[in-house]
Write a protein that holds these residues in place. Structure first.
Motif, mmCIF file in Angstrom:
data_model
loop_
_atom_site.group_PDB
_atom_site.id
_atom_site.type_symbol
_atom_site.label_atom_id
_atom_site.label_comp_id
_atom_site.label_asym_id
_atom_site.label_seq_id
_atom_site.Cartn_x
_atom_site.Cartn_y
_atom_site.Cartn_z
ATOM 1 N N ILE A 128 0.839 -1.339 -0.074
ATOM 2 C CA ILE A 128 0.148 0.024 -0.080
ATOM 3 C C ILE A 128 0.986 1.284 -0.176
ATOM 4 C CG2 ILE A 128 -1.891 1.145 1.176
ATOM 5 C CD1 ILE A 128 -2.531 -1.627 0.373
ATOM 6 N N VAL A 129 0.579 2.096 -0.890
ATOM 7 C CA VAL A 129 1.291 3.432 -1.102
ATOM 8 C C VAL A 129 0.098 4.506 -0.410
ATOM 9 C CG1 VAL A 129 2.228 5.287 -2.432
ATOM 10 C CG2 VAL A 129 2.741 3.012 -2.927
ATOM 11 N N VAL A 130 0.497 5.110 0.681
ATOM 12 C CA VAL A 130 -0.624 6.047 1.308
ATOM 13 C C VAL A 130 -0.097 7.323 0.661
ATOM 14 C CG1 VAL A 130 -1.586 6.960 3.429
ATOM 15 C CG2 VAL A 130 -0.847 4.605 3.194
ATOM 16 N N PRO A 205 -2.659 -3.707 7.194
ATOM 17 C CA PRO A 205 -1.309 -3.731 7.993
ATOM 18 C C PRO A 205 -0.244 -2.828 7.791
ATOM 19 C CG PRO A 205 -2.123 -5.772 7.146
ATOM 20 C CD PRO A 205 -2.924 -4.609 6.416
ATOM 21 N N LEU A 206 0.015 -2.147 8.974
ATOM 22 C CA LEU A 206 1.227 -1.141 8.764
ATOM 23 C C LEU A 206 2.310 -1.875 7.921
ATOM 24 C CD1 LEU A 206 0.963 1.021 11.927
ATOM 25 C CD2 LEU A 206 0.260 1.380 9.476
ATOM 26 N N GLU A 207 2.749 -3.275 8.296
ATOM 27 C CA GLU A 207 3.706 -3.741 7.573
ATOM 28 C C GLU A 207 3.679 -3.870 6.195
ATOM 29 O OE1 GLU A 207 1.374 -7.157 9.404
ATOM 30 O OE2 GLU A 207 2.050 -5.325 9.943
ATOM 31 N N ASN A 208 2.580 -3.448 5.664
ATOM 32 C CA ASN A 208 2.338 -3.927 4.229
ATOM 33 C C ASN A 208 2.292 -2.356 3.575
ATOM 34 O OD1 ASN A 208 1.850 -6.626 4.402
ATOM 35 N ND2 ASN A 208 -0.258 -6.594 3.806
ATOM 36 N N THR A 209 2.286 -1.171 4.508
ATOM 37 C CA THR A 209 2.381 0.117 3.784
ATOM 38 C C THR A 209 3.878 0.493 3.564
ATOM 39 O OG1 THR A 209 0.685 0.736 5.466
ATOM 40 C CG2 THR A 209 1.912 2.628 4.512
ATOM 41 N N VAL A 210 3.961 0.708 2.278
ATOM 42 C CA VAL A 210 5.340 1.129 1.665
ATOM 43 C C VAL A 210 5.659 2.195 2.006
ATOM 44 C CG1 VAL A 210 6.319 1.456 -0.533
ATOM 45 C CG2 VAL A 210 4.808 -0.365 -0.531
ATOM 46 N N LEU A 240 14.285 7.385 6.805
ATOM 47 C CA LEU A 240 14.127 6.127 6.905
ATOM 48 C C LEU A 240 14.709 5.234 5.591
ATOM 49 C CD1 LEU A 240 10.829 6.194 8.696
ATOM 50 C CD2 LEU A 240 13.026 5.358 9.736
ATOM 51 N N SER A 241 14.694 5.875 4.410
ATOM 52 C CA SER A 241 15.105 5.143 3.482
ATOM 53 C C SER A 241 15.796 5.916 2.256
ATOM 54 C CB SER A 241 13.701 4.720 2.782
ATOM 55 O OG SER A 241 13.661 4.304 1.313
ATOM 56 N N THR A 242 16.884 5.411 2.043
ATOM 57 C CA THR A 242 17.937 6.158 1.025
ATOM 58 C C THR A 242 17.310 6.110 -0.179
ATOM 59 O OG1 THR A 242 19.880 5.590 2.428
ATOM 60 C CG2 THR A 242 20.259 6.323 0.069
ATOM 61 N N GLU A 243 16.613 4.872 -0.440
ATOM 62 C CA GLU A 243 16.025 4.864 -1.974
ATOM 63 C C GLU A 243 14.735 5.804 -1.889
ATOM 64 O OE1 GLU A 243 15.442 0.731 -4.182
ATOM 65 O OE2 GLU A 243 14.660 0.789 -2.185
ATOM 66 N N LEU A 244 13.747 6.286 -1.204
ATOM 67 C CA LEU A 244 12.917 7.041 -1.269
ATOM 68 C C LEU A 244 13.529 8.341 -1.571
ATOM 69 C CD1 LEU A 244 10.064 7.768 -1.033
ATOM 70 C CD2 LEU A 244 10.199 8.183 1.300
ATOM 71 N N HIS A 245 14.470 8.727 -1.213
ATOM 72 C CA HIS A 245 15.003 10.222 -1.551
ATOM 73 C C HIS A 245 15.672 9.950 -2.798
ATOM 74 C CE1 HIS A 245 17.542 13.853 -1.016
ATOM 75 N NE2 HIS A 245 18.408 12.994 -1.561
ATOM 76 N N GLN A 246 16.226 9.054 -3.337
ATOM 77 C CA GLN A 246 16.612 9.036 -4.516
ATOM 78 C C GLN A 246 15.620 8.926 -5.684
ATOM 79 O OE1 GLN A 246 18.819 5.440 -4.091
ATOM 80 N NE2 GLN A 246 20.696 6.306 -3.363
ATOM 81 N N ILE A 329 6.677 4.964 -7.123
ATOM 82 C CA ILE A 329 6.628 4.054 -5.963
ATOM 83 C C ILE A 329 5.709 2.861 -6.218
ATOM 84 C CG2 ILE A 329 6.506 3.507 -3.625
ATOM 85 C CD1 ILE A 329 7.266 6.716 -3.226
ATOM 86 N N ALA A 330 4.598 3.132 -6.807
ATOM 87 C CA ALA A 330 3.590 2.177 -7.041
ATOM 88 C C ALA A 330 3.880 1.163 -8.218
ATOM 89 C CB ALA A 330 2.099 2.825 -7.233
ATOM 90 N N ASN A 331 4.813 1.455 -9.017
ATOM 91 C CA ASN A 331 4.794 0.723 -10.276
ATOM 92 C C ASN A 331 6.165 0.219 -10.220
ATOM 93 O OD1 ASN A 331 2.336 0.905 -11.946
ATOM 94 N ND2 ASN A 331 2.806 3.079 -11.587
ATOM 95 N N ARG A 332 7.152 0.582 -9.360
ATOM 96 C CA ARG A 332 8.473 0.088 -9.441
ATOM 97 C C ARG A 332 8.614 -1.645 -9.183
ATOM 98 N NH1 ARG A 332 12.262 0.750 -5.269
ATOM 99 N NH2 ARG A 332 13.461 2.191 -6.435
ATOM 100 N N GLU A 333 9.542 -2.238 -9.645
ATOM 101 C CA GLU A 333 9.436 -3.854 -9.531
ATOM 102 C C GLU A 333 9.730 -3.977 -8.048
ATOM 103 O OE1 GLU A 333 8.749 -6.140 -11.744
ATOM 104 O OE2 GLU A 333 8.357 -4.436 -13.105
#
Length: 343
Positions: A128-130, A205-210, A240-246, A329-333
């Protein structure tokens, strides 16, 4: 009744206009750019002049104006055929007064609601992308209405346009691989209460929240950027995520070319904005976040925060940035990697 008919007529015309767009199958087509085109300054202005009007009485938590606001949001999602994750005609997550008053800053509040809408992912529906924004504002004080056009009518209406763009993609067979939750939270002005309630009582579930992309004030220009208004403050993307920033940086370079200002992302910044909007309740659970923010201005938390002062073309451009980031984010592999939890 005339106002209700006008609102439904407006939704119908906007829906018809969007549905007339045809997207032919072409492997060279950049669909993200195509669907981002449905996000317009005109639509945002039309929505915001209603949502931040005197009729909504400042959208104070639990009060009649806030009830009108949630009805407006629900009516939009119904008109667009965007489903509720709660099922059927129920778009409201009830937030009881008992919870609100237990956690509020000394204010007695009535029952309130978060508004949720949802587009199911085609390949990874459980991830899930919120996209969040708060629907409430300050209400009426000393006979003056605090319309909250920028805070946070701008973010609330941005979500509607983003949701419509994702819905158009889904109708064209280009729906997101991951699910997208459009989350309008209540009680932000009373202490981030609606988002706190959601993260303690999550629909998914929060563990499913991207990640959570949180939009709180993106319609104005602050004093620091009067001469260069093509900017937005980003807060939290790298916490929390280097990847999100990138991802955020690369998407902006490719599509919007907005100056991303990280002034308030500094841990030593005295404003501590990272802790002051709804994304923080997700970050506390190690869910990567971005907080999109235009900074404060002379009308912040004043009755003068009205829709005539919004920079609508800039609002549309910033909204497209959030859409493009969510789309990527929603469409990346692979799911975003959380590599900084606990650091």
């Amino acid at each position: 009744m005339k106002k209700i008919l006008y609102t439904f007529g407006l939704f119908f015309l906007m829906a018809c206009s969007s549905s007339q767009n045809a997207y032919k199958e072409d492997k060279n087509t950049d669909y993200a750019a195509k669907f981002a085109e449905t996000i317009t300054a005109e639509n945002l202005k039309t929505h915001l002049y209603i949502f931040a009007s005197d009729e909504f009485e400042g959208r104070n938590t639990g009060e009649p104006g806030q009830k009108k606001a949630i009805q407006y949001l629900k009516d939009f999602y119904v008109s667009q055929g965007i489903a509720s994750p709660l099922g059927g005609d129920n778009y409201y997550q009830e937030v009881p007064a008992e919870f609100l008053n237990k956690n509020s800053r000394g204010t007695t509040l009535k029952d309130s609601e978060n508004v949720l809408a949802f587009i199911k992912g085609t390949e990874k529906p459980d991830e899930i992308v919120v996209i969040s924004a708060h629907l409430d504002h300050e209400g009426v004080k000393n006979g003056e209405i605090y319309n909250g056009a920028d805070d946070d009518g701008s973010g609330s209406m941005a979500i509607l346009e983003i949701a419509e763009a994702f819905k158009e993609a889904a109708k064209a067979g280009k729906g997101p691989k991951r699910s997208v939750l459009f989350l309008h939270v209540t009680g932000e002005e009373k202490g981030l209460l609606g988002s706190k309630y959601y993260t303690e009582n999550p629909i998914f579930p929060l563990e499913n929240t991207v990640c959570d992309l949180n939009i709180d004030m993106i319609g104005r220009i602050d004093d620091a950027h009067k001469t260069d208004p093509n900017y937005i403050y980003l807060i939290g993307a790298d916490k929390l995520s280097t990847e999100l920033h990138q991802v955020s940086e690369s998407v902006n370079t490719k599509y919007t070319n907005i100056n991303l200002d990280y002034t308030y992302n500094d841990e030593n910044d005295p404003n501590r904005f990272y802790y002051r909007s709804d994304h923080y309740n997700f970050a506390k659970h190690n869910i990567p976040v971005i907080f999109y923010f235009n900074g404060t201005h002379e009308d912040y938390h004043k009755p003068s925060d009205t829709p005539d002062k919004i920079e609508y073309e800039l609002l549309a451009k910033r909204t497209r940035l959030v859409f493009h980031t969510a789309w990527e984010i929603a469409n990346r592999e692979t799911r975003l990697i959380v590599d900084k939890a606990g650091k």
